[in-house]
Enzyme design. Structure first.
Site, short mmCIF file in Angstrom:
data_model
loop_
_atom_site.label_atom_id
_atom_site.label_comp_id
_atom_site.label_asym_id
_atom_site.label_seq_id
_atom_site.Cartn_x
_atom_site.Cartn_y
_atom_site.Cartn_z
N GLY A 55 0.82 -1.43 0.21
CA GLY A 55 0.57 -0.03 -0.23
C GLY A 55 0.71 1.21 0.04
O GLY A 55 2.07 1.10 0.47
N CYS A 82 5.13 -6.41 0.98
CA CYS A 82 5.50 -4.39 1.17
C CYS A 82 4.93 -4.74 2.52
O CYS A 82 5.31 -4.41 3.52
CB CYS A 82 5.57 -3.58 -0.33
SG CYS A 82 6.25 -2.55 -0.20
N TYR A 83 4.24 -3.04 2.28
CA TYR A 83 3.91 -2.22 3.50
C TYR A 83 3.01 -3.56 4.59
O TYR A 83 3.50 -3.12 5.43
CB TYR A 83 2.20 -1.38 3.23
CG TYR A 83 1.93 -0.84 4.29
CD1 TYR A 83 2.32 0.18 4.45
CD2 TYR A 83 0.71 -1.19 4.84
CE1 TYR A 83 1.67 0.84 6.04
CE2 TYR A 83 -0.04 -1.19 5.35
CZ TYR A 83 0.65 0.41 6.61
OH TYR A 83 0.34 0.44 7.32
N HIS A 169 7.20 -7.44 -4.31
CA HIS A 169 6.19 -7.67 -4.33
C HIS A 169 5.42 -9.75 -5.70
O HIS A 169 6.53 -9.17 -6.82
CB HIS A 169 5.43 -6.69 -5.64
CG HIS A 169 5.17 -5.53 -4.76
ND1 HIS A 169 4.01 -4.92 -4.64
CD2 HIS A 169 5.70 -4.62 -4.61
CE1 HIS A 169 3.57 -4.21 -3.71
NE2 HIS A 169 4.63 -3.76 -3.94
N GLU A 171 3.69 -10.49 -6.92
CA GLU A 171 2.47 -11.15 -7.65
C GLU A 171 2.94 -10.05 -9.13
O GLU A 171 1.78 -10.17 -9.97
CB GLU A 171 1.23 -9.86 -7.08
CG GLU A 171 1.70 -8.45 -6.98
CD GLU A 171 1.95 -8.30 -5.48
OE1 GLU A 171 2.78 -8.70 -4.90
OE2 GLU A 171 2.30 -7.24 -5.26
N SER A 223 -23.22 -7.18 -26.72
CA SER A 223 -22.79 -6.43 -27.21
C SER A 223 -21.76 -6.67 -28.30
O SER A 223 -21.50 -6.18 -29.15
CB SER A 223 -21.68 -5.58 -26.70
OG SER A 223 -20.28 -6.53 -26.01
N GLY A 224 -21.54 -8.15 -28.72
CA GLY A 224 -20.93 -9.35 -29.31
C GLY A 224 -19.47 -9.94 -28.49
O GLY A 224 -19.10 -10.24 -29.48
N GLY A 225 -19.22 -8.91 -27.37
CA GLY A 225 -18.04 -8.74 -27.04
C GLY A 225 -17.58 -10.72 -26.52
O GLY A 225 -18.52 -11.65 -25.84
N VAL A 226 -16.29 -10.52 -25.53
CA VAL A 226 -16.70 -11.67 -24.88
C VAL A 226 -17.52 -11.81 -23.81
O VAL A 226 -18.21 -13.01 -23.36
CB VAL A 226 -15.31 -12.02 -24.16
CG1 VAL A 226 -14.93 -13.72 -23.51
CG2 VAL A 226 -14.44 -11.54 -25.42
N ASP A 227 -17.09 -10.55 -22.77
CA ASP A 227 -17.87 -11.23 -21.60
C ASP A 227 -19.27 -11.09 -21.99
O ASP A 227 -19.91 -11.86 -21.26
CB ASP A 227 -17.96 -9.86 -20.63
CG ASP A 227 -16.51 -9.27 -20.32
OD1 ASP A 227 -15.63 -10.04 -20.77
OD2 ASP A 227 -15.86 -8.64 -19.49
N SER A 228 -20.27 -9.81 -22.76
CA SER A 228 -21.63 -9.89 -22.86
C SER A 228 -22.31 -11.47 -24.05
O SER A 228 -23.36 -12.08 -23.32
CB SER A 228 -22.10 -8.85 -23.55
OG SER A 228 -22.01 -8.75 -24.74
N SER A 229 -21.30 -12.07 -24.73
CA SER A 229 -21.58 -13.01 -25.39
C SER A 229 -22.05 -14.82 -24.16
O SER A 229 -22.68 -15.43 -23.69
CB SER A 229 -21.04 -13.45 -26.56
OG SER A 229 -20.95 -12.39 -27.52
N LYS A 369 -10.68 -11.91 -16.38
CA LYS A 369 -10.92 -11.62 -17.74
C LYS A 369 -11.56 -12.76 -18.31
O LYS A 369 -11.70 -13.67 -18.86
CB LYS A 369 -10.91 -10.50 -18.81
CG LYS A 369 -11.20 -10.54 -20.34
CD LYS A 369 -12.07 -8.82 -20.82
CE LYS A 369 -12.10 -9.05 -21.61
NZ LYS A 369 -13.17 -8.49 -21.62
#
Ligand code: XMP
Length: 513
Positions: A55, A82-83, A169, A171, A223-229, A369
């Site tokens: 942080g 870290c923090y 870090h 990650e 929308s035709g994108g990945v998420d909405s499909s 995603k």
């Protein structure tokens, strides 16, 4: 209350999402909570390990964020980053001081003594540092396992209590053995069994949605994108024809987008699809507008209006399904109230549920995603959709610098299709995060045949990225760029010059607006 094997306490580091992601990659479920969450709350989730994030604060600033001290009274394995490590050190009786020298970026780490946390690490490894304070003395029971030039206590731990701290870090991908460190901590030290997988997640979600929706109707924007499909296919599976998907043709879409959506959702995955042609409306609303945020606001509002009107026609809708992803959730619930400054407002349908008094269904709230992509595969969606590059909500409007006109739309849409086609043909599509054309509001002089031309300039933008937070311009072969430029100039009427964007993010952004 559901079990959360790994509880992540958020102290505001910009890398926190990556921590959750590293944990998920090990097939372990984790959730990020504000650092201030009480022990009573934490214990309800029955965690097997707690991670304290980095942080921006210093433990010595007045009012510095501190976790509930009872987390140190339980015998739960802890990893402070870290923090998070500095907080652990101070609260357990050690000492943290300001460093004489800040460490930032890739730094060599020297391992002095191997332990479970550093299993598989060599004597010298590269780690990612970003800190101003450092640990000066250790709490009782702690030992130092590794150091860097300016951090004598860069990896510390009390193996008996299973408390560990790292100044760097793990990650961040630049820490070369970071994933291994998480795996050592969670699988070996905390003995967590990897049980998170998409198949079980899918079954659970479908069941949950069915129970919640009952006989009611659900609406979603497609929308035709990945998420909405993926969202639409999942919901169709859960509630069948009670799902109504609305596709708004804003006129700001990529070439062939509407046809693609029609063929997919009328033929391959048939569902109640409502297509609204709103091209004229959007163009009219955008007339004369050049400011990017103003464009976003107008498009967002117009979208809500169109969507609401269409939903009214369907009638009696109780639920709105949205493809909100985990990173969006964290952003809006971060313990420090989200990012300190808004670079771009990315969420364009935010006002929908309140305005329409709908209840929200957000099955992807816990997913990243790439996890949504995996879910899509499980649901049988074609790779072409699954691997589709992200496309911004405001569409081509933010890829036309300056006013959005039918002419600029035609040019950028045609040019964009050529970029995509050539990139795919050359086999680079899946390696790139995005590849697209941008219409610039300048004209330049050229010569075609024996004629002088004075026409538009297209910028080609191709980037590689892990998560869109940072991005690098793609070093594509010159002959590929050459083909793209040639084709755009020859095939798209009104363009006589193509430039390639060689800026990275930061300091540039991926989109030009
Ligand atoms: P930037 O340009 O901020 O973009 O580097 C990061 C990622 O976000 C996408 N993007 C948007 N997505 N609405 C969206 O849904 C927006 O207004 C928007 N602006 C940028 C961009 O395509 C990239 O993947």
């Amino acid at each position: 209350m559901e079990k959360v094997p790994v509880v992540i306490l958020d102290f505001g580091s910009q890398y926190n999402q990556l921590i959750a992601r590293r944990v998920r990659e090990l097939n372990i479920y984790s959730r990020i909570f504000p650092y201030s969450i009480s022990w009573e709350e934490i214990s309800k989730y029955k965690p097997d390990a707690i991670i304290l994030t980095g942080g921006p604060a210093s433990v010595h600033t007045p009012g510095a964020p501190l976790p509930d001290k009872r987390i140190f009274e339980e015998r739960i394995p802890l990893l402070g980053i870290c923090y998070g490590m500095q907080v652990m050190v101070e609260m357990l009786g050690g000492k943290v001081v300001p460093s004489e020298k800040r460490e930032y970026g890739k730094t060599p780490l020297f391992v002095k003594e191997k332990n479970h946390l550093l299993e598989g690490w060599g004597e010298e490894e590269i780690v990612w540092m970003s800190h101003g304070d450092r640990v000066e003395s250790l709490p009782e029971g702690f030992k130092t396992f590794a150091s860097t030039l300016h951090s004598p206590h860069a990896v510390i731990g009390d193996p008996k209590r299973k408390y560990y701290g790292v100044q760097f870090h793990p990650e961040v991908v630049h820490t070369s053995k970071g994933k291994l460190l998480f795996s050592n901590f969670l699988l070996k030290i905390a003995s967590i069994k990897p049980q998170w997988d998409m198949g079980s997640f899918l079954e659970k979600k479908i069941q949950e949605i069915r129970e919640r929706v009952g006989e009611e109707k659900v609406v979603c924007a497609l929308s035709g994108g990945v998420d909405s499909s993926v969202l639409a296919v999942l919901l169709k599976k859960a509630v069948g024809d009670r799902l109504h998907a609305i596709f708004v043709d804003t006129g700001l879409l990529r070439k062939g987008e509407r046809e693609r959506v029609e063929s997919l959702f009328l033929k391959d995955f048939p569902l109640n699809l409502h297509i609204v042609d709103a091209k004229e409306r959007f163009l009219k609303a955008l007339k004369g507008v050049v400011d990017p945020e103003e464009k976003r606001r107008i498009i967002g509002n117009e979208f809500i209006n169109v969507f609401e009107e269409e939903a009214k026609k369907i009638g009696n809708i109780k639920f709105l399904a949205q493809g909100t992803l985990y990173p969006d959730v964290i952003e809006s619930t971060s313990s420090f109230g989200g990012p300190s400054s808004t670079i771009k407002t990315h969420h364009n349908v935010g006002g929908l549920p309140e305005k329409m008094e709908l209840e929200l269904i957000e099955p992807f709230r816990e997913l990243f995603k790439d996890e949504v992509r995996e879910l899509g595969r499980k649901l049988g969606l074609p790779e072409e959709i699954i691997l589709r590059h992200p496309f911004p909500g405001p569409g081509l409007a933010v890829r036309i610098i300056g006013e959005v006109t039918p002419e600029a739309l035609r040019i950028v849409r045609e040019a964009d299709a050529i970029v995509e086609e050539e990139i795919k043909k050359a086999g680079y599509y899946n390696e790139l995060w995005q590849a697209f054309a941008v219409f610039l509001p300048v004209k330049s002089v050229g010569v075609m045949g024996d004629e002088r031309t004075y026409e538009n300039v297209i910028a080609v933008r191709c980037v590689v990225s892990e998560d869109a937070m940072t991005a690098d311009w793609a070093k594509l072969p010159h002959d590929l760029l050459h083909r793209i430029a040639n084709r755009i100039i020859n095939e798209v009427k009104g363009v006589n010059r193509v430039v390639y964007d060689i800026s990275s993010k930061p300091p540039a952004t991926i989109e030009w607006e």
